[in-house]
Write a protein that holds these residues in place. Structure first.
Motif, mmCIF file in Angstrom:
data_model
loop_
_atom_site.group_PDB
_atom_site.id
_atom_site.type_symbol
_atom_site.label_atom_id
_atom_site.label_comp_id
_atom_site.label_asym_id
_atom_site.label_seq_id
_atom_site.Cartn_x
_atom_site.Cartn_y
_atom_site.Cartn_z
ATOM 1 N N LEU A 1 0.377 2.560 -6.201
ATOM 2 C CA LEU A 1 0.062 3.752 -6.983
ATOM 3 C C LEU A 1 -0.892 4.715 -6.282
ATOM 4 C CD1 LEU A 1 -0.331 1.978 -10.440
ATOM 5 C CD2 LEU A 1 1.683 3.128 -9.513
ATOM 6 N N ASN A 2 -1.176 4.477 -4.999
ATOM 7 C CA ASN A 2 -2.068 5.398 -4.274
ATOM 8 C C ASN A 2 -1.380 5.951 -3.033
ATOM 9 O OD1 ASN A 2 -2.013 3.105 -2.725
ATOM 10 N ND2 ASN A 2 -4.238 2.782 -2.679
ATOM 11 N N ARG A 3 -0.067 6.154 -3.147
ATOM 12 C CA ARG A 3 0.737 6.654 -2.034
ATOM 13 C C ARG A 3 1.332 8.013 -2.391
ATOM 14 N NH1 ARG A 3 3.962 2.136 0.552
ATOM 15 N NH2 ARG A 3 5.780 3.409 0.034
ATOM 16 N N ARG A 4 1.953 8.623 -1.414
ATOM 17 C CA ARG A 4 2.612 9.909 -1.638
ATOM 18 C C ARG A 4 3.758 9.782 -2.638
ATOM 19 N NH1 ARG A 4 7.095 11.560 0.414
ATOM 20 N NH2 ARG A 4 7.098 9.992 2.065
ATOM 21 N N ASP A 5 4.467 8.644 -2.606
ATOM 22 C CA ASP A 5 5.634 8.464 -3.466
ATOM 23 C C ASP A 5 5.323 7.668 -4.735
ATOM 24 O OD1 ASP A 5 5.097 6.116 -2.171
ATOM 25 O OD2 ASP A 5 7.132 5.737 -1.480
ATOM 26 N N SER A 6 4.057 7.585 -5.111
ATOM 27 C CA SER A 6 3.660 6.714 -6.220
ATOM 28 C C SER A 6 4.231 7.156 -7.566
ATOM 29 C CB SER A 6 2.130 6.643 -6.309
ATOM 30 O OG SER A 6 1.597 5.945 -5.206
ATOM 31 N N SER B 1 9.009 6.203 0.478
ATOM 32 C CA SER B 1 8.572 6.001 1.854
ATOM 33 C C SER B 1 8.943 4.607 2.347
ATOM 34 C CB SER B 1 7.052 6.190 1.938
ATOM 35 O OG SER B 1 6.565 5.774 3.182
ATOM 36 N N HIS B 2 9.183 4.491 3.634
ATOM 37 C CA HIS B 2 9.462 3.192 4.249
ATOM 38 C C HIS B 2 8.183 2.529 4.772
ATOM 39 C CE1 HIS B 2 13.904 3.065 4.239
ATOM 40 N NE2 HIS B 2 13.789 4.382 4.167
ATOM 41 N N ILE B 3 7.039 3.139 4.502
ATOM 42 C CA ILE B 3 5.771 2.511 4.867
ATOM 43 C C ILE B 3 5.567 1.275 3.986
ATOM 44 C CG2 ILE B 3 3.265 2.799 4.955
ATOM 45 C CD1 ILE B 3 3.740 5.791 5.411
ATOM 46 N N SER B 4 5.207 0.154 4.578
ATOM 47 C CA SER B 4 5.051 -1.096 3.833
ATOM 48 C C SER B 4 3.922 -0.997 2.815
ATOM 49 C CB SER B 4 4.770 -2.260 4.795
ATOM 50 O OG SER B 4 5.856 -2.474 5.659
ATOM 51 N N PHE B 5 4.121 -1.632 1.689
ATOM 52 C CA PHE B 5 3.070 -1.717 0.678
ATOM 53 C C PHE B 5 1.902 -2.541 1.213
ATOM 54 C CE2 PHE B 5 6.638 -1.174 -2.477
ATOM 55 C CZ PHE B 5 6.194 0.042 -2.976
ATOM 56 N N LYS B 6 0.687 -2.169 0.793
ATOM 57 C CA LYS B 6 -0.500 -2.929 1.169
ATOM 58 C C LYS B 6 -1.383 -3.117 -0.055
ATOM 59 C CE LYS B 6 -0.873 -1.590 6.059
ATOM 60 N NZ LYS B 6 -1.744 -0.963 7.082
ATOM 61 N N SER B 7 -1.978 -4.289 -0.161
ATOM 62 C CA SER B 7 -2.924 -4.526 -1.246
ATOM 63 C C SER B 7 -4.227 -3.784 -0.963
ATOM 64 C CB SER B 7 -3.216 -6.026 -1.376
ATOM 65 O OG SER B 7 -4.304 -6.245 -2.257
ATOM 66 N N PRO B 8 -4.855 -3.199 -1.980
ATOM 67 C CA PRO B 8 -6.136 -2.511 -1.759
ATOM 68 C C PRO B 8 -7.284 -3.472 -1.451
ATOM 69 C CG PRO B 8 -5.612 -2.560 -4.088
ATOM 70 C CD PRO B 8 -4.410 -3.100 -3.380
ATOM 71 N N ILE B 9 -7.108 -4.761 -1.739
ATOM 72 C CA ILE B 9 -8.159 -5.742 -1.483
ATOM 73 C C ILE B 9 -7.956 -6.317 -0.092
ATOM 74 C CG2 ILE B 9 -9.267 -7.870 -2.235
ATOM 75 C CD1 ILE B 9 -9.575 -5.601 -4.222
ATOM 76 N N VAL B 10 -8.750 -5.843 0.852
ATOM 77 C CA VAL B 10 -8.669 -6.338 2.225
ATOM 78 C C VAL B 10 -9.525 -7.584 2.388
ATOM 79 C CG1 VAL B 10 -9.097 -5.761 4.643
ATOM 80 C CG2 VAL B 10 -8.198 -4.024 3.091
ATOM 81 N N ASN B 11 -10.665 -7.596 1.725
ATOM 82 C CA ASN B 11 -11.592 -8.721 1.822
ATOM 83 C C ASN B 11 -11.989 -9.139 0.412
ATOM 84 O OD1 ASN B 11 -13.704 -10.482 2.206
ATOM 85 N ND2 ASN B 11 -15.102 -8.974 3.060
#
Length: 687
Positions: free
Chosen positions: A448-453, A646-656
């Motif tokens: 939900l924080n992408r260009r195509d959200s 977008s074909h950019i892979s999804f990423k979780s906002p929690i990195v750590n």
């Protein structure tokens, strides 16, 4: 329903219950060590022995199913003798170190020995000693105290889903250990302390720090994620000593995450207990009244259209309400709570809450996860999904990066276009979706924080309608939040007003010099350089990212220091309780903002917190029902958005997982977890 007789009392119970559960329903106490209502039955401590008519010997009540016509006795001389014998055997090798044991005062072995145990022991040989095991920076082990109940083994395997513990050797040589004696990788490992009935597994950071009878206990709510886990804060004087879970079947059951339990030491570090104003490039401590007057002067001198406000992850609903009223009174429409640039629509509540509720997960038979590492974003929700998986009949599919979620699932894809394939019935999982009785979709913030959200959100709604996720008594469309302050701010409408700028546009306007003054309410996840030359007014409780960039700092309170309202991811308003006094000159966030409003000549009539709560109820009636979920009417997004997926892979906002907010980032315990668990590579926390 079987009818049985317990101590001459007839009782009807449900099929499938055990004799132990039937005895408890009838009001008769049965002592036990290995039994736990949320774990599988082991039947290995034998403390729960009772006498059953026609049985030649006592039976283990925890492992015996009820049957029609049973006659049970729990208080006969035979039962009493059996219990004394069990305790005498358990105490053969148990060390006599109760005075120095951290479990003292909360120990099941102590309590049951006093109530049911023998007065003397017939054994006089030397006690066996067992070497302590290493389980990481959170769990201290004194394995000579272990009574081999295997609760910890079953918890790690069944609830946490990380089978890193077990028993080795046999007979009197049996030892419980983490197999490789490394740090436990589960985000729920701290619950091992609670399930251990003796002092074998204790809280390592709390070791020798206090006794339970010295502590003041305060019921409160966790804000480390958006689950809203119910907790108990134990304090001594003005210091938080530990955080424990509080039973709530609808939210966290009786578990909490390690970040919730152990990050409390960050509350005392790098605290803002004074007001500061930047003078000659340096932040200088000033009296609180001077800082409030300066804020009022700056706001008065700035044109309304050049003022903006952002509300952050830990902002409580009271402060959001006052800040919104202040911005409206100033005439500025530039306010936003979506600091992670998500696309939530505050006018459509069903699109931003966990509609099926957390407990509703147990009713679902198919879960589609979109762009979420649920294990790190909401460990208690992930545990609930695992619980449902263990019950059988659940299929899980995930779109996004492949994470270890502790249960098997079908990895569909890492990219967004597959969502359209699912909608068009062009993917193999569609057959399972069609067959599901109560399917649900869980959408993470990473979608939900992408260009195509916006288009992703619309397509997910279409999927929900097509695959029977929206029924009269079931709404399977769920959004999983990661910030405790987000849902409440959306419920209060803290979003751009007519012709107002959103968070991205506000930051661009700051860089261009179009926004001259910006108020940050507990905003700590935006880099300081994003605000350009704007005057930054920061309200918060830690010297974190927001304070480093601030020109004026008003010291607020942490969640342990105030009565405050938060709304969890399922839309349930809950209240924190004040456990310790205000540090230094720090005050409630809403009070600071209201004082600024008073200096500006605005009279909101907010004399007490109750006045603000009444205003919150006026804005949104859900705040009139504390601790309840108000169902949101299903409103479908009709407008199509032109963005292609977008074909950019999804990423979780929690990195750590261990450091997501100002409190956990300043915790030395969380830093140790970072070094030993994430750094050692024994868990893919940073995947």
């Amino acid at each position: 329903m079987p009818k049985l007789t317990i101590n001459d009392k007839e009782i009807d119970v449900e099929n499938g219950l055990t004799v132990l559960q039937a005895c408890e329903q009838a009001g008769f106490e049965i002592p036990y060590f290995c039994y736990h209502p949320r774990l599988s039955i082991a039947g290995n401590c034998r403390m729960c022995l009772v006498e059953m008519e026609k049985s030649p010997k006592p039976i283990a009540s925890c492992a015996m199913p009820v049957a029609e016509g049973m006659v049970i006795r729990t208080n006969t001389p035979l039962v009493e003798k059996a219990r004394k014998g069990v305790l005498e055997l358990l105490l053969i090798n148990h060390p006599l170190d109760c005075p120095i044991c951290d479990q003292g005062g909360e120990c099941d072995l102590q309590d049951l020995t006093v109530s049911y145990g023998p007065s003397t022991s017939r054994f006089d040989l030397n006690k066996r000693a067992v070497s302590n095991k290493y389980m990481g920076p959170l769990i201290k082990t004194i394995m000579t105290r272990c009574i081999h109940c295997t609760r910890c083994v079953r918890f790690a395997t069944e609830i946490a889903g990380t089978p890193e513990m077990g028993g080795i050797h046999r007979g009197e040589h049996t030892e419980i250990t983490s197999y490789l004696e490394g740090a436990l990788s589960s985000e729920l490992s701290g619950n091992l302390i609670d399930v251990c009935p003796v002092g074998a597994l204790t809280n390592k950071p709390y070791t020798f720090h206090g006794r339970p009878w010295e502590l003041t206990k305060t019921n409160s709510i966790d804000v480390m994620d958006a689950v809203g886990s119910n907790i108990r804060i134990d304090t001594r004087g003005q210091q938080v000593m530990r955080v424990l879970p509080r039973l709530n079947e609808e939210i966290n059951e009786e578990w909490i995450s390690d970040k919730t339990r152990f990050s409390y030491d960050g509350l005392a570090r790098q605290r803002l207990d004074k007001a500061y104003i930047r003078k000659e490039g340096k932040l200088t401590a000033v009296p609180l009244t001077e800082a409030i007057n300066t804020v009022a002067h700056v706001l008065k001198a700035t044109p309304a259209n050049e003022i903006a406000a952002l509300s952050g992850d830990l902002a409580d609903c009271e402060s959001v309400t006052v800040l919104k009223e202040l911005m409206l009174a100033l005439g500025s429409p530039h306010l936003d709570c979506r600091v992670d640039e998500t696309v939530h629509d505050a006018s459509n509540r069903s699109t931003y809450i966990f509609n099926s509720t957390i407990a509703g997960i147990e009713e679902s038979d198919f879960i589609l996860i979109i762009a979420s590492n649920v294990r790190h974003e909401a460990p208690l929700i992930n545990a609930r999904i695992r619980k449902r998986y263990l019950q059988g009949g659940l299929n899980v599919a995930a779109v996004g990066q492949a994470y270890d979620l502790t249960y098997p699932y079908t990895h569909v894809s890492e990219q967004a276009p597959v969502i359209k394939e699912i909608l068009e019935d062009a993917h193999p999982i569609c057959a399972q979706l069609k067959a599901a009785r109560k399917p649900m979709i869980i959408i993470g913030q990473g979608a939900l924080n992408r260009r195509d959200s916006r288009e992703i959100l619309r397509l997910c709604q279409e999927i929900a309608e097509k695959y029977n996720m929206i029924q009269d008594d079931w709404n399977g469309f769920n959004v999983l939040h990661t910030a405790a302050g987000r849902v409440g701010a959306l419920d209060l409408g803290f979003v751009p007003q007519d012709k107002g700028l959103n968070v991205h546009e506000i930051l661009v306007a700051c860089q261009r010099g179009q926004i001259k003054t910006i108020l940050l309410n507990n905003v700590d996840n935006i880099p300081g350089g994003s605000f350009g030359e704007a005057c930054v007014i920061y309200i918060g409780h830690h010297g974190d990212e927001g304070a480093h960039r601030a020109d004026i700092i008003l010291p607020g309170l942490a969640y342990t220091e105030k009565f405050a309202t938060y709304v969890n991811t399922e839309g349930r308003p809950q209240q924190t309780e004040k456990a310790v006094a205000n540090p230094g000159e720090a005050q409630e966030d809403w009070w600071l903002l209201n004082e600024v409003a008073v200096k500006l000549g605005f009279n909101f009539k907010f004399e007490t917190r109750q006045d603000i709560i009444q205003k919150m109820i006026e804005i949104n009636p859900i705040f009139a029902k504390l601790n309840q979920v108000s169902a949101a009417p299903w409103t479908k997004i009709i407008s199509k958005y032109p963005e292609t997926l977008s074909h950019i892979s999804f990423k979780s906002p929690i990195v750590n997982f261990y450091m997501t907010d100002p409190i956990s980032r300043h915790s030395s315990i969380m830093a140790a977890c970072m070094a030993e668990i994430v750094g050692s590579g024994c868990s893919k926390k940073c995947a």
